[in-house]
Design a protein around this motif. Structure first.
Motif, PDB file in Angstrom:
ATOM      1  N   GLY A  56      -4.707  43.718  30.520  1.00  0.00           N
ATOM      2  CA  GLY A  56      -5.214  44.193  29.244  1.00  0.00           C
ATOM      3  C   GLY A  56      -6.018  45.475  29.339  1.00  0.00           C
ATOM      4  N   ASN A  59      -9.588  39.679  24.972  1.00  0.00           N
ATOM      5  CA  ASN A  59     -10.609  39.560  26.027  1.00  0.00           C
ATOM      6  C   ASN A  59     -11.924  39.030  25.452  1.00  0.00           C
ATOM      7  OD1 ASN A  59      -8.782  40.508  27.867  1.00  0.00           O
ATOM      8  ND2 ASN A  59      -9.659  42.570  28.010  1.00  0.00           N
ATOM      9  N   GLU A 119      -5.585  43.616  22.669  1.00  0.00           N
ATOM     10  CA  GLU A 119      -6.037  43.364  24.048  1.00  0.00           C
ATOM     11  C   GLU A 119      -7.561  43.191  24.080  1.00  0.00           C
ATOM     12  OE1 GLU A 119      -4.156  42.746  26.451  1.00  0.00           O
ATOM     13  OE2 GLU A 119      -2.212  43.551  25.877  1.00  0.00           O
ATOM     14  N   ASP A 136       1.790  41.356  23.720  1.00  0.00           N
ATOM     15  CA  ASP A 136       0.703  42.014  24.449  1.00  0.00           C
ATOM     16  C   ASP A 136       0.675  41.453  25.869  1.00  0.00           C
ATOM     17  OD1 ASP A 136      -0.458  39.522  24.193  1.00  0.00           O
ATOM     18  OD2 ASP A 136      -2.002  40.159  22.767  1.00  0.00           O
ATOM     19  N   SER A 137      -0.378  41.747  26.612  1.00  0.00           N
ATOM     20  CA  SER A 137      -0.385  41.355  28.016  1.00  0.00           C
ATOM     21  C   SER A 137      -0.434  39.842  28.186  1.00  0.00           C
ATOM     22  CB  SER A 137      -1.556  42.016  28.748  1.00  0.00           C
ATOM     23  OG  SER A 137      -2.797  41.536  28.272  1.00  0.00           O
TER      24      SER A 137
END
Lengths: 148, 143
Positions: A117, A57, A53, B84-85
């Motif tokens: 996230g 990002n 995550e 994952d997200s």
């Protein structure tokens, strides 16, 4: 306290800010965290998820400003805890103003394909600290390692 | 990646992953989508790791099916090793896209490690997570 020595050491990665490197980051950071067998089995999966995550990002942040500098990822086994850090050179953001997602059952929720996230980082790490500014973002994720 | 209780085995498994990655075997994106028809449904069986790298491949598959006018899509996540997200976002986007075309989406997600990610994001309240493709297709047929 257990008599077995705990592994201490740090793995550092310099990673191109590209999606295809995420799997490498997860594999290496997960492998490093797994060196401490006091980390419960399921927690290794948590480490893999949160570093993914944070690195995702970071890649998105740098892509937004076409910044090609590498992302820095480290996994520090410190004996009583494991600290994963992800550093990017993106434009930064204000972690205190992350959007609240609509309730899961509402139609509005389906309009949001991102934004989960940071929430996952806070849920899964024992501590998640995000420091961000115009020069980039540092995400520090700490996992406490309990005695077996 | 397998995640075992025995430290040595767990390390061996992760080292194997790293070696495989270092050797650069195969496709850079570790995600495949296999399509097949089942009764009135189209099934997309997803294999690999569903993250920022793999998301575009699944998203494009869903767009193609929607454009073809399907009524029922089953996403089979049984062989997904990691999500994952970003991966969840693709699934949410698939549901929105299908509903906009008056079509339906069912999910097959028997693995607890993947279900857990849905649960942490409250998306188990949005989707029914079926254990098998048969269950998902049966439910659609019963409507």
């Amino acid at each position: 306290m257990s008599g077995a020595p705990r592994p201490v050491g740090c793995v550092e990665l310099t990673v191109p800010p590209l999606p295809e490197y995420l799997q490498v980051v997860r594999a290496i950071v997960g492998a490093a965290a797994a060196l401490d067998d006091r980390l419960r089995a399921g927690r290794v999966a948590d480490v893999r998820l949160v570093v993914s995550e944070a690195a995702t990002n970071a890649i998105r942040a740098q892509a937004a400003i076409r910044e090609a500098a590498p992302i820095l990822v480290s996994c520090d086994l410190m004996g009583d805890r494991i600290v994963v850090e992800v550093v990017d050179h993106g434009p930064g953001f204000d972690p205190s103003v992350l959007p609240d997602l609509p309730e899961a059952e509402t139609p509005e929720r389906l309009r949001h394909e991102s934004g989960l996230g940071v929430s996952l980082m806070h849920q899964l790490a024992d501590s998640a600290v995000l420091e961000s500014g115009p020069g980039g973002t540092v995400v520090k994720l700490t996992f406490v390692v309990g005695d077996a | 990646m397998a995640d075992y209780d025995v430290g040595y085995t767990r390390w061996s498994s992760t080292v194997g992953d790293v070696q495989r990655l270092a050797e650069g075997a195969g496709d850079k994106v570790q995600l495949d989508v296999h399509r097949y028809a089942r009764d009135t449904c189209v099934v997309l069986a997803v294999l690999g790791e569903l993250d920022l790298a793999g998301a575009p491949r699944l998203r494009q598959s869903v767009v193609s099916e929607t454009a073809a006018g399907i009524r029922h899509l089953v996403l089979d996540l049984t062989a997904v090793d990691f999500i994952d997200s970003t991966g969840l976002g693709v699934v949410v986007g698939a549901l929105r896209r299908l509903r906009a075309h008056d079509a339906e989406l069912s999910l097959v997600c028997p693995e607890q490690r993947i279900r857990r990610v849905f649960e942490m994001c409250d998306l188990d309240r949005v989707f029914t997570l079926h254990g098998t493709v048969d269950d998902a297709v049966s439910e659609i047929g019963a409507r």
